[in-house]
Design an enzyme around this catalytic site. Structure first.
Site, mmCIF file in Angstrom:
data_model
loop_
_atom_site.group_PDB
_atom_site.id
_atom_site.type_symbol
_atom_site.label_atom_id
_atom_site.label_comp_id
_atom_site.label_asym_id
_atom_site.label_seq_id
_atom_site.Cartn_x
_atom_site.Cartn_y
_atom_site.Cartn_z
ATOM 1 N N GLU A 1 24.392 88.843 0.215
ATOM 2 C CA GLU A 1 23.426 88.311 -0.711
ATOM 3 C C GLU A 1 24.290 89.009 -1.749
ATOM 4 O O GLU A 1 23.582 89.305 -2.311
ATOM 5 C CB GLU A 1 22.208 88.161 0.205
ATOM 6 C CG GLU A 1 22.065 88.092 1.765
ATOM 7 C CD GLU A 1 20.212 88.150 0.862
ATOM 8 O OE1 GLU A 1 19.788 89.161 0.607
ATOM 9 O OE2 GLU A 1 19.349 87.446 1.558
ATOM 10 N N GLU B 1 18.916 84.348 8.154
ATOM 11 C CA GLU B 1 18.176 85.425 8.005
ATOM 12 C C GLU B 1 17.333 83.970 8.250
ATOM 13 O O GLU B 1 17.054 83.012 6.791
ATOM 14 C CB GLU B 1 18.063 86.198 6.833
ATOM 15 C CG GLU B 1 18.980 87.624 7.598
ATOM 16 C CD GLU B 1 18.161 88.570 6.440
ATOM 17 O OE1 GLU B 1 17.869 88.428 5.429
ATOM 18 O OE2 GLU B 1 19.766 89.183 6.127
#
Ligand code: GBH
Length: 460
Positions: free
Chosen positions: A172, A352
């Site tokens: 991220e 995720e």
């Protein structure tokens, strides 16, 4: 028993990767043990106000000492993959110079322990816990950090090599850049748009250089990056909201996808940044566009944007999780279909997906129906995207364990396994039972000889 049988109607490929995910800072604890250096998150936790409950990562889930028990738990779920991250300052305390044998040995034991149980390790090199010593020299804003990261990546590859199932460079980059360096709500707590954008560029550059360097040294395993992505939609159809949503989509998705797949930054975002645009050297975009073997996507919710900032999830009418994030499974389908339409995407892993829900431990267990429903609906949404031709190869639940949820400390619980932070006892939640049953059912569907004698679909 549960009446959510949605995902059970989707037969996934036999070789589909099913996993659970964690990250080093959120579970390991042992913050100063065996020669580990401080990370920017150790430092960030020391300033009162940064973490809602005043907590830190000193103990967390004590995974550093309980890793074998945790491997056994992972194996008990019936998953075939485990995604975890390596703490850079645990293996290289200052982020440059000497490596720490005890740290390297820990991750080697972890990888070997997983392999012994038939679980494929997915290793993330950077899940945010940058060595503090590098931050003291400017962190990701300093171009030297790019080269330190490549040295670190090569040392990990030299130790773990092709035993690992797949490597991820960064988790991220948007969060590191924007939440860490623009809004400053995450470590290192800087509030500068120019810094944030330079950070994002250096993260992407180090990703490309690490891919090239690891392949040069003989890495044959899939290499990629993990992005946090959402469909970004305007709160109303006013011209202002539509324009703002387009720009936010540019900052969240196109800012990363365009350079990774098309070797360019989106012009509308560059224009909006003006002076805050990053410095880019000749050749950087070619490096960033080094072909990847897979793309990791973390999906939690959609993003709704209003030009005046007035929009709130509380009046969206959608169900919210304990973080006040909207529950919007169809957003995962929409996102993936759009990515396939707009980019030449490689195999995708959902690295995720999950949520925080208030789920008290009771005498009869943790009855987290909302999480069961959430995971079920998102796996079904994934099946829908695959039916439309999106090349999805795996799915991982965030998270294996309740853990340190960054600025929210231990107050928000994302685990499918409950952690009692006084005793460190791990307890299956209903969602862990559900996931295990779901995976067993998938296994049966993929064994043709037993499929016809198998009972169908009911989760317990
Ligand atoms: C991930 O980040 C992290 O990789 C992981 O470490 C973390 O524990 C997990 O998610 C749970 O937080 O408030 O509606 O605008 C998630 C990145 C970015 C997802 C911000 C939600 C805000 C939604 N997040 N986003 S909203």
């Amino acid at each position: 028993s549960s009446n959510h049988t949605l995902s059970y109607e989707h037969p996934f490929p036999a070789d589909f990767v099913w996993g659970v995910a964690t990250s080093s800072f959120q579970i390991e604890g042992a913050a100063h043990k065996d020669g580990k250096g401080p990370s920017i998150w150790d430092t960030f936790c020391e300033t009162p106000g940064n973490i809602t409950d005043g907590s830190n990562g000193l103990i967390a889930c004590e995974h550093y000492d309980r890793y074998q028990q945790d491997i056994d738990l992972i194996a008990s779920l019936g998953v075939n993959a485990y995604r975890f991250s390596i703490s850079w300052p645990r293996v290289q305390p200052l982020g440059s110079g000497a490596f720490n044998e005890a740290g390297l040995a820990f991750y080697e034991r972890l990888v070997d322990g997983l392999l012994a149980k038939g679980i494929t390790p997915f290793v993330t090199l950077n899940h945010w816990d940058l060595p503090q010593a590098l931050q003291d020299q400017g962190g990701w804003e300093n171009r030297d950090t790019v080269h330190h990261f490549v040295d670190y990546a090569l040392t990990i590859f030299a130790r773990l090599g092709n035993k690992v199932g797949a490597y991820t460079t960064h988790n991220e980059p948007w969060v590191i850049a924007i939440l860490g360096n623009e809004s400053g709500i995450f470590a290192p707590g800087i509030k500068s748009r120019a810094t944030a954008m330079q950070v994002s560029h250096h993260l992407l550059l180090s990703h490309g250089l690490a891919l090239q360097a690891m392949r040069d040294k003989g890495c044959t395993k899939p290499l990629g990056i993990v992005l946090n992505l959402s469909p970004t939609v305007p709160a109303t159809d006013s011209a202002q909201d539509v324009a703002k949503a387009r720009l936010e989509d540019g900052r969240l998705l196109r800012w990363y996808m365009d350079p990774l797949f098309n070797k360019s930054y989106p012009q509308d975002v560059l224009d909006a940044l003006g002076e805050d645009a990053p410095h880019i050297l000749p050749g950087d975009l070619d490096t960033i566009g080094t072909p990847m073997d897979y793309l990791g996507v973390n999906y939690y919710t959609r993003s709704v944007v209003s030009a005046d900032g007035s929009w709130s999830p509380k009046n969206s009418g959608l169900p919210l999780n304990d973080m006040d994030w909207e529950i919007y499974p169809q957003g995962l389908t929409q996102l993936l279909v759009r990515m396939k339409r707009d980019y030449a995407i490689p195999p995708v892993y959902i690295t995720e997906n999950g949520g925080a829900f208030p789920d008290p431990l009771t005498a009869t267990g943790v009855h987290d129906h909302d999480r069961v429903k959430y995971i079920d609906q998102h796996i079904a949404a994934l099946g829908d995207a695959m039916a439309q031709g999106v090349p999805v190869h795996g799915y991982m639940v965030w998270s294996l364990l309740d853990n340190f949820e960054w600025s929210s400390g231990y107050a928000k619980r994302f685990g499918i396994i409950h952690v009692d932070y006084d005793t460190q006892q791990r307890t299956y939640k209903d969602s862990a039972h559900w996931y295990k049953n779901f995976l067993a059912h998938q296994k049966k569907l993929n064994k043709p000889e037993s499929a016809c004698t198998t009972e169908t679909t009911t989760a317990t």
